[in-house]
Design an enzyme around this catalytic site. Sequence first.
Site, short mmCIF file in Angstrom:
data_model
loop_
_atom_site.label_atom_id
_atom_site.label_comp_id
_atom_site.label_asym_id
_atom_site.label_seq_id
_atom_site.Cartn_x
_atom_site.Cartn_y
_atom_site.Cartn_z
N TYR A 108 34.09 -32.01 18.89
CA TYR A 108 32.96 -31.26 19.99
C TYR A 108 33.34 -30.42 20.76
O TYR A 108 34.29 -30.48 21.29
CB TYR A 108 32.27 -32.56 20.50
CG TYR A 108 30.91 -32.23 21.06
CD1 TYR A 108 29.98 -32.13 20.59
CD2 TYR A 108 31.13 -32.01 22.47
CE1 TYR A 108 28.80 -31.75 21.51
CE2 TYR A 108 30.03 -31.61 23.40
CZ TYR A 108 28.66 -31.29 22.65
OH TYR A 108 27.92 -31.19 23.67
N GLU A 197 26.66 -25.06 21.85
CA GLU A 197 27.40 -26.27 21.51
C GLU A 197 27.81 -25.96 19.88
O GLU A 197 27.15 -25.56 18.92
CB GLU A 197 26.26 -27.38 21.45
CG GLU A 197 26.90 -28.84 21.20
CD GLU A 197 25.69 -29.80 20.81
OE1 GLU A 197 25.86 -30.60 21.92
OE2 GLU A 197 24.87 -29.57 20.03
#
Lengths: 387, 295
Positions: A108, A197
Amino acid sequence: MKIHEYQARRLLAEAGVPVPPSQVVENVAQVADAYHKIGGAVVVKAQVFAGGRGKAGFVKLCDNADAVRAAAEFMFGNKMVSKQTGPEGITVKKLLIASAVDIESEYYMAVVVDRGKRRPVAMVSREGGVEIEEVAATNPDAIVKQWLDPHLGLLDFQLGKLVRALGLKEKEQIRAAGKVLRGLAEVFCDYDCALAEINPLVLTKDGQIMAIDAKMNFDDSAVFRHPVLKEMFDPTEEDANELRAQEHNLSYIALDGSIGCLVNGAGLAMATMDIIKLHGGEPANFLDVGGSVTTEGAIEAFRIILSDAKVKGVLVNIFGGIAKCDTIAEALIAAAREIGFQIPVVVRLEGTNVERARELLKEAAIPQLIGADDLTDAAQKVCAKVA
Amino acid sequence: MSILINRDTKVICQGITGKAGAFHTAQCIEYGTQIVGGVVPGKAGTRSEHDVPIFDNCHDAIAATGADVAMTFVPAPFAADAAMEAADAGASLVILITEGIPTLDMVRARQYLDTAGTLLVGPNCPGVITPGECKIGIMPGYIHRPKTNGSKTVGIISRSGTLTYEAVWQCSSRDMSQSTCVGIGGDPVKGLNFVELLKMFEEDDDTDGIVMIGEIGGTDEETAADFIRHDITKPVVAFIAGQTAPPGKRMGHAGAIISGREGTAASKIAALREARVTVAESPATIGEEMAKRLS
C-alpha cells in the site's frame, strides 16, 4: 473532486509509475478490438466511484475474448448494486480492461494531507490490497509515515525509509518501488490532491513492481488551476441536484429524511439538521444558501428542496448577519408565489432587519408559512407537522 | 481585557476596493475599528471610498501607518500569497476571510507565517471581534455585547460563521458579554486553532468562560479536549455540528468531512465530555448551558 480509476492510472503512468497495459471501452462493440490490443488474461473493471465492485460482480478476471465480451455485456446490461450505491444501483458507462498480472505480494502507498500536522504525509504498508483503515485500526504499526516539507517535497532519506519498510529483497525492486512513490508524491503535489493512493502496489511473480489499482481525490478549491482535471470531471457521477445547486452558489447535499432545510451558513445548516433529529425528525438535506443569497438563489433552493418527493415539511433557519432577514423574507414570499408551497414551511428568522422581515411575512399572509419564535420552537413545529 | 485585538489595534485591508473588501471595511469603520490603510497593487496614492489611503503593497502600507493587523479579502487564487506578503511586511496577525483557498497553498502559507512569527486566523472565517472595541471581519457587530460592570464574560472560538452568531446571540440575550470572539474558519489547514485560543482565553483575566463550537472533520476537537483536561480551569461549553452528517460528504466547509472513521461528531463529543466540557445537545441551548456554568 473524484476521478475514475482509469484516469488515475493515466496520471500515474505520466509520472513514470508502471501500470499494466489497459484499454477503456464505452460499449460492448468496442470490447473485441480493445481485448485484441491486450490479449491473454485480463481484468474487466466497471469504472464507477462507488466501492464494492468486486462483491457486486463488477470486477471480473477473464482469459479469452468470449469471456471478456460476456463480462462487458453483464456490466453494461445490469445496474451495479453495492452497499455504497444503495438499492437502486448505478449504471456503468465505462469499463477498464487491464492486463492481469500474477501477484507475488501486495503493498500500500498513499499521500494525503495530514490536517493535524498541516502538511502532506506519505505512507506505506506491507499490508496492501486490504482496506487501509482496517490496518490502521488493527495493526497501526504496519503503516509507516513520513511528513513532506511543503517546499522541499519528499526527501531522499524519507523515500528510503518508506521504501525499505516494504521489505523488498532485490535492489531493482527497491529502486522501482522508490520510483513509484516518487511519482505518486509528484502527482499529489502537481495536481493538488486531497488523496493519492495506490492499493495494491504489487510485486509480480516475475519480479516487476506495478500499480494495480489507484484512487485519487482532488482539492475542490484547486481544480480551477488544473485544466486536465476539469476535463476529467464526470458530471454523470454526481448528484444532479447537487450540481444544480452549485450552479446557483448553493451548497446542497441530499439525505434520506422528510424535513427539507434552508439555512445560511454551513455550520448552522449542519446544526439545523442536528436539532431536527434531536426533536424526533429526519433531515432531508443539507442546504447552505451562503452569505449573499439573492431572491433567485433562494427560489432555486426551494425548487431543489421541493423536487425531493420525500419532503413533507421545510424548516427555514436564517441568522441574518450579512444576509439580511428582510431579503430572505422577500425571497420566501416570491418563492411561495412562483412555486406555490403545498407543504408546511416553518420559518425562523433572527438577526439583521428581523422586524421588517416579520412585517413582510405577516402582510404576505401565506397560509403554509408558520412562524417560529426561536430555533427550538422551529424544530418542534416542523417535526410536529410532518409526524 | 481581550485577546488578539483591542481598541488600539491598527488594521490594513488587503483588497479594500473589491466588493466584499469595500463593504466590510465600511462596516468595520462604523463599528469603530481603526482601518488605517488599504493595499491594492497599482492604486498607490489614491484613497478608498472610505477615505482610507491605499498602498501598492503591504510593506509600504505598514511602514506608513504602523498597522499591526492585516484583514484579507483577496480572491482565493492569490490569498495565500497576500497573507505571506503581510507577514513579510511585519504584520503580527493576519485575518484571512477568503473562502476557497487551495489547501496546499495554505500548507505553504502557514509554514511561512510560522517562520515569520505572524499569527493567522482563518481562512474561510468570519474574523475576530472584541465587542465595543474592534471588529475585524464580516460578523454583524450589533449582536455582540461589550463587557459591562458585573456582567459575566465569555470568549468564543468557532469553526463556523452563522453558528457563532447564534451562540453570541444566545449569550448576549442572557446578559453574558463577550471578551473576544474568534472564527477560526472551516478549512482543513488553518491558522490559530482551539488549543492556542483556549490558552489565550484561560490567561485573559476578563474571560470567565469559554464557548467552543466545532464540527465534523479532523481531530482538532479531540486535541482540544486533551488540552482542556490538563490546562484549562475555566468552564467550557461546546457544541459540535454535524451529528447527522453522512460520512464521506463535504458539508459546505472544506474541512467538514468525515473521512473513514475519523472526524465524527460522536468521537469529538465523547472526548470533550471526558474532559468535563459541557457539550450542548442542541444548538439552541449553548447560551443556556454557559449561563448555568457561570451561575
